[in-house]
Scaffold this motif. Structure first.
Motif, PDB file in Angstrom:
ATOM      1  N   PRO A 184       0.814  -1.218   0.000  1.00  0.00           N
ATOM      2  CA  PRO A 184       0.000   0.000   0.000  1.00  0.00           C
ATOM      3  C   PRO A 184       0.849   1.271   0.000  1.00  0.00           C
ATOM      4  O   PRO A 184       0.370   2.335  -0.359  1.00  0.00           O
ATOM      5  N   ALA A 185       2.110   1.148   0.391  1.00  0.00           N
ATOM      6  CA  ALA A 185       3.051   2.269   0.361  1.00  0.00           C
ATOM      7  C   ALA A 185       4.386   1.710  -0.104  1.00  0.00           C
ATOM      8  O   ALA A 185       4.854   0.694   0.423  1.00  0.00           O
ATOM      9  N   ASP A 186       4.973   2.336  -1.107  1.00  0.00           N
ATOM     10  CA  ASP A 186       6.218   1.813  -1.659  1.00  0.00           C
ATOM     11  C   ASP A 186       6.920   2.901  -2.453  1.00  0.00           C
ATOM     12  O   ASP A 186       6.296   3.881  -2.870  1.00  0.00           O
ATOM     13  N   ARG A 187       8.197   2.694  -2.702  1.00  0.00           N
ATOM     14  CA  ARG A 187       9.013   3.636  -3.453  1.00  0.00           C
ATOM     15  C   ARG A 187       8.482   3.823  -4.871  1.00  0.00           C
ATOM     16  O   ARG A 187       8.446   4.928  -5.394  1.00  0.00           O
ATOM     17  N   HIS A 188       8.061   2.759  -5.511  1.00  0.00           N
ATOM     18  CA  HIS A 188       7.631   2.825  -6.908  1.00  0.00           C
ATOM     19  C   HIS A 188       6.152   3.216  -6.983  1.00  0.00           C
ATOM     20  O   HIS A 188       5.299   2.525  -6.436  1.00  0.00           O
ATOM     21  N   HIS A 197       3.550   0.530  -7.844  1.00  0.00           N
ATOM     22  CA  HIS A 197       3.198  -0.445  -6.808  1.00  0.00           C
ATOM     23  C   HIS A 197       2.044   0.079  -5.957  1.00  0.00           C
ATOM     24  O   HIS A 197       1.079  -0.634  -5.692  1.00  0.00           O
ATOM     25  N   ARG A 198       2.168   1.333  -5.529  1.00  0.00           N
ATOM     26  CA  ARG A 198       1.095   1.932  -4.712  1.00  0.00           C
ATOM     27  C   ARG A 198      -0.211   2.022  -5.493  1.00  0.00           C
ATOM     28  O   ARG A 198      -1.284   1.697  -4.993  1.00  0.00           O
ATOM     29  N   ARG A 199      -0.111   2.471  -6.740  1.00  0.00           N
ATOM     30  CA  ARG A 199      -1.306   2.655  -7.568  1.00  0.00           C
ATOM     31  C   ARG A 199      -1.950   1.307  -7.880  1.00  0.00           C
ATOM     32  O   ARG A 199      -3.175   1.179  -7.860  1.00  0.00           O
ATOM     33  N   ALA A 200      -1.141   0.286  -8.153  1.00  0.00           N
ATOM     34  CA  ALA A 200      -1.686  -1.052  -8.420  1.00  0.00           C
ATOM     35  C   ALA A 200      -2.398  -1.595  -7.184  1.00  0.00           C
ATOM     36  O   ALA A 200      -3.455  -2.221  -7.295  1.00  0.00           O
ATOM     37  N   ALA A 201      -1.842  -1.333  -6.012  1.00  0.00           N
ATOM     38  CA  ALA A 201      -2.492  -1.788  -4.774  1.00  0.00           C
ATOM     39  C   ALA A 201      -3.863  -1.146  -4.624  1.00  0.00           C
ATOM     40  O   ALA A 201      -4.852  -1.827  -4.326  1.00  0.00           O
ATOM     41  N   GLU A 202      -3.950   0.153  -4.839  1.00  0.00           N
ATOM     42  CA  GLU A 202      -5.236   0.852  -4.731  1.00  0.00           C
ATOM     43  C   GLU A 202      -6.218   0.357  -5.786  1.00  0.00           C
ATOM     44  O   GLU A 202      -7.405   0.153  -5.496  1.00  0.00           O
ATOM     45  N   LEU A 203      -5.736   0.162  -6.997  1.00  0.00           N
ATOM     46  CA  LEU A 203      -6.580  -0.301  -8.095  1.00  0.00           C
ATOM     47  C   LEU A 203      -7.195  -1.668  -7.781  1.00  0.00           C
ATOM     48  O   LEU A 203      -8.414  -1.852  -7.882  1.00  0.00           O
ATOM     49  N   GLN A 238       0.704  -7.438   4.954  1.00  0.00           N
ATOM     50  CA  GLN A 238      -0.197  -6.538   5.655  1.00  0.00           C
ATOM     51  C   GLN A 238      -1.626  -6.885   5.262  1.00  0.00           C
ATOM     52  O   GLN A 238      -1.919  -7.093   4.079  1.00  0.00           O
ATOM     53  N   LEU A 239      -2.487  -6.926   6.255  1.00  0.00           N
ATOM     54  CA  LEU A 239      -3.897  -7.222   6.040  1.00  0.00           C
ATOM     55  C   LEU A 239      -4.608  -5.973   5.531  1.00  0.00           C
ATOM     56  O   LEU A 239      -4.426  -4.888   6.068  1.00  0.00           O
ATOM     57  N   SER A 240      -5.406  -6.152   4.498  1.00  0.00           N
ATOM     58  CA  SER A 240      -6.197  -5.038   4.010  1.00  0.00           C
ATOM     59  C   SER A 240      -7.673  -5.275   4.255  1.00  0.00           C
ATOM     60  O   SER A 240      -8.436  -4.346   4.410  1.00  0.00           O
TER      61      SER A 240
END
Length: 192
Positions: free
Chosen positions: A53-57, A60-66, A173-175
């Motif tokens: 959910p939080a990452d340098r790239h 990665h963050r956007r794919a997690a949200e998507l 991490q649990l979402s």
């Protein structure tokens, strides 16, 4: 694609899909969500394992949200999707969604013993050889093409493993909470 196919073979995957979303420019929008909703409904996974959910790239963050949003919407009957054959798809909500921990340090909600498959995991990751350290390369150095990248990966797996008394562990991490049938509830439901 050749490296991805090799990694899939190492892992023994029976299915690997590439949705062809634009590297660096895909968005968490309706078009992208609908494609993922369609696949979730087609394959009906109980668990989704997704990017951090939080990452340098940023990808990665956007794919997690998507995928997190699409995973929620896949369970709503009011959102209509069709299979590739044109058939209406029933709503399907995964029971749990977990995030991998990628580049940045994130506190894991759970640690899974991966000792028995750790070497296989490393072999699959190393199949993407064009991305990693090559002393002959003239490409600009990145944080994953640095010579110390794999020692950092091993160190984290070792630290996570030590926390649960094994050699190597993967942190997640649990979402979304996972429903678990309690033996106590089963007993009580049998009584009443």
């Amino acid at each position: 694609m050749k490296e991805a196919a090799e990694a899939a073979d190492i892992l023994g995957l029976t299915l690997r899909l590439n949705l062809g979303f634009a590297d660096a420019f895909f968005r968490n929008d309706e078009a992208h969500q609908r494609r993922i909703i369609q696949l979730i409904r087609a394959y009906q996974p109980e668990i989704l394992l997704i990017n951090a959910p939080a990452d340098r790239h940023p990808d990665h963050r956007r794919a997690a949200e998507l995928v997190l949003d699409a995973g929620y919407y896949a369970g709503l009957r009011g959102i209509i999707t069709h299979s590739d054959a044109g058939e209406p798809q029933p709503a399907w909500a995964p029971k749990a969604i977990y995030h991998y921990i990628q580049d940045w340090w994130l506190k894991p909600d759970m640690l899974i013993d991966v000792t028995l498959v750790y070497e296989q995991k490393l072999k699959a990751v190393k199949a993407f050889r064009s991305q990693f350290y090559d002393p002959e390369s003239t490409e600009p150095q990145t944080c994953i093409s640095d010579a110390g990248f794999f020692s950092r990966i091993n160190a984290r797996a070792g630290i996570f493993g030590e926390a649960i008394g094994v050699r190597y562990a993967e942190g997640l991490q649990l979402s979304r909470y996972t429903p678990v049938q309690s033996p106590v509830n089963s007993v009580f439901s049998g009584i009443f």
